[in-house]
Design a protein around this motif. Structure first.
Motif, PDB file in Angstrom:
ATOM      1  N   ARG A 174      46.769  69.070  59.491  1.00  0.00           N
ATOM      2  CA  ARG A 174      45.540  68.543  58.814  1.00  0.00           C
ATOM      3  C   ARG A 174      45.090  69.629  57.833  1.00  0.00           C
ATOM      4  NH1 ARG A 174      40.956  65.311  61.714  1.00  0.00           N
ATOM      5  NH2 ARG A 174      40.078  67.278  62.130  1.00  0.00           N
ATOM      6  N   GLY A 175      45.158  69.378  56.560  1.00  0.00           N
ATOM      7  CA  GLY A 175      44.622  70.325  55.330  1.00  0.00           C
ATOM      8  C   GLY A 175      44.846  69.765  54.329  1.00  0.00           C
ATOM      9  N   GLU A 176      44.303  70.406  53.121  1.00  0.00           N
ATOM     10  CA  GLU A 176      44.682  70.120  51.742  1.00  0.00           C
ATOM     11  C   GLU A 176      46.181  70.104  51.575  1.00  0.00           C
ATOM     12  OE1 GLU A 176      42.993  68.488  49.606  1.00  0.00           O
ATOM     13  OE2 GLU A 176      40.848  68.838  50.911  1.00  0.00           O
ATOM     14  N   PRO A 177      46.906  69.283  50.566  1.00  0.00           N
ATOM     15  CA  PRO A 177      48.292  69.557  50.325  1.00  0.00           C
ATOM     16  C   PRO A 177      48.787  70.833  50.165  1.00  0.00           C
ATOM     17  CG  PRO A 177      47.333  67.435  49.324  1.00  0.00           C
ATOM     18  CD  PRO A 177      46.181  68.443  49.705  1.00  0.00           C
ATOM     19  N   GLY A 178      48.108  71.555  49.477  1.00  0.00           N
ATOM     20  CA  GLY A 178      48.451  72.805  48.984  1.00  0.00           C
ATOM     21  C   GLY A 178      48.510  73.705  50.108  1.00  0.00           C
ATOM     22  N   GLU A 179      47.650  73.669  51.000  1.00  0.00           N
ATOM     23  CA  GLU A 179      47.545  74.476  52.264  1.00  0.00           C
ATOM     24  C   GLU A 179      48.709  73.993  53.332  1.00  0.00           C
ATOM     25  OE1 GLU A 179      45.397  77.143  52.451  1.00  0.00           O
ATOM     26  OE2 GLU A 179      44.768  76.564  50.508  1.00  0.00           O
ATOM     27  N   LEU A 180      49.119  72.797  53.551  1.00  0.00           N
ATOM     28  CA  LEU A 180      50.153  72.333  54.205  1.00  0.00           C
ATOM     29  C   LEU A 180      51.443  72.826  53.836  1.00  0.00           C
ATOM     30  CD1 LEU A 180      49.146  68.473  54.756  1.00  0.00           C
ATOM     31  CD2 LEU A 180      49.037  70.362  56.184  1.00  0.00           C
ATOM     32  N   ALA A 181      51.512  72.844  52.336  1.00  0.00           N
ATOM     33  CA  ALA A 181      52.780  73.403  51.563  1.00  0.00           C
ATOM     34  C   ALA A 181      52.989  74.926  51.999  1.00  0.00           C
ATOM     35  CB  ALA A 181      52.768  73.058  50.172  1.00  0.00           C
ATOM     36  N   LEU A 182      51.787  75.657  52.063  1.00  0.00           N
ATOM     37  CA  LEU A 182      51.889  77.034  52.533  1.00  0.00           C
ATOM     38  C   LEU A 182      52.534  77.333  53.832  1.00  0.00           C
ATOM     39  CD1 LEU A 182      48.938  78.420  50.531  1.00  0.00           C
ATOM     40  CD2 LEU A 182      51.424  78.906  50.165  1.00  0.00           C
ATOM     41  N   TYR A 183      51.844  76.422  54.860  1.00  0.00           N
ATOM     42  CA  TYR A 183      52.144  76.485  56.089  1.00  0.00           C
ATOM     43  C   TYR A 183      53.719  76.108  56.478  1.00  0.00           C
ATOM     44  CZ  TYR A 183      52.046  76.371  61.353  1.00  0.00           C
ATOM     45  OH  TYR A 183      52.209  76.748  62.377  1.00  0.00           O
ATOM     46  N   ILE A 184      54.186  74.793  55.825  1.00  0.00           N
ATOM     47  CA  ILE A 184      55.402  74.363  55.876  1.00  0.00           C
ATOM     48  C   ILE A 184      56.575  75.489  55.272  1.00  0.00           C
ATOM     49  CG2 ILE A 184      57.216  72.791  55.138  1.00  0.00           C
ATOM     50  CD1 ILE A 184      54.726  70.782  55.071  1.00  0.00           C
ATOM     51  N   PHE A 185      56.062  76.293  54.390  1.00  0.00           N
ATOM     52  CA  PHE A 185      57.011  77.276  53.778  1.00  0.00           C
ATOM     53  C   PHE A 185      56.770  78.548  54.500  1.00  0.00           C
ATOM     54  CE2 PHE A 185      57.892  74.001  50.718  1.00  0.00           C
ATOM     55  CZ  PHE A 185      58.945  74.321  50.203  1.00  0.00           C
ATOM     56  N   GLY A 186      56.157  78.629  55.629  1.00  0.00           N
ATOM     57  CA  GLY A 186      56.144  79.860  56.199  1.00  0.00           C
ATOM     58  C   GLY A 186      55.276  80.690  56.277  1.00  0.00           C
TER      59      GLY A 186
END
Length: 212
Positions: A174-186
């Motif tokens: 759970r988080g803002e889309p940009g933060e989720l993108a950062l997590y997914i990309f490592g």
């Protein structure tokens, strides 16, 4: 009005300019200079990466990329800021939207968050929505395939969206889309998200390798 990827291009170019050459980034082993070279080659000479994977062409490809790396840092940043050559596939509007938004956003944060005193940028809601569309796309879902547990993504106030199905209990990021993108990309340590779920599932998920 510029596209979201174009706006993130300018933000990344600004971050590279402010950080200067040789500064650290979140990309393992890469400085801002390395990142600038990557961005220019990726857009304007993508064939070099293809050639680098072909043994007879590898040495030629390395020489060509070294020539790009030898250009002055401000020139590299300016070339990237001005966008790809008209003959580049990345100049096509549909390709730009699909291939560049997350590339530019994540690398912008790679530069910003490698320094001290950073804070998340307040992105326009429509840009967050565009990033959300990207992080729930089939391509990005494939980046989660190494997770041993089911994964759903959730923006604050929204409903969880499944992106990886597995048997048994799973987790919700759970988080803002940009933060989720950062997590997914490592970028696990810098992404400001919550990982919700049973303790065992969360522990197993945290141990899983992600894209770097």
């Amino acid at each position: 009005m510029p596209s979201h990827s174009a706006a993130e291009r300018q933000a990344l170019a600004d971050a590279l300019t402010e950080a200067g050459p040789g500064a650290p980034t979140l990309c393992a082993g890469w400085t801002t200079t390395d990142l600038a070279v990557h961005l220019v080659v990726r857009e304007n000479r993508p064939h070099l990466r293809v050639a680098g994977a072909i043994a007879p062409l590898r040495e030629w490809s390395q020489r060509q990329e070294a020539a790009v790396a030898g250009r002055p840092y401000p020139d590299l940043v300016s070339t990237f800021r001005n966008g790809p050559a008209r003959t580049s596939p990345f100049a096509l509007p549909k390709v730009d939207g699909l291939a560049n938004l997350l590339e530019h956003f994540v690398h912008c944060e790679d530069v910003r968050r490698a320094g001290e005193g950073w804070a998340p940028r307040k992105l326009p809601s429509d840009r967050q929505a565009a990033i959300w569309k990207n992080v729930t796309s089939p391509f990005v879902k494939a980046l989660m395939r190494r997770s041993p547990v089911a994964v759903s993504l959730q923006v604050p106030g929204g409903e969880p969206v499944p992106v990886l199905r597995r048997e048994g209990p799973g987790v919700v990021l759970r988080g803002e889309p940009g933060e989720l993108a950062l997590y997914i990309f490592g970028r696990k340590d810098q992404a400001q998200i919550e990982i919700l779920g049973p303790e065992d599932a969360v522990a197993r998920f945290r141990e899983a390798p992600m894209r770097t």
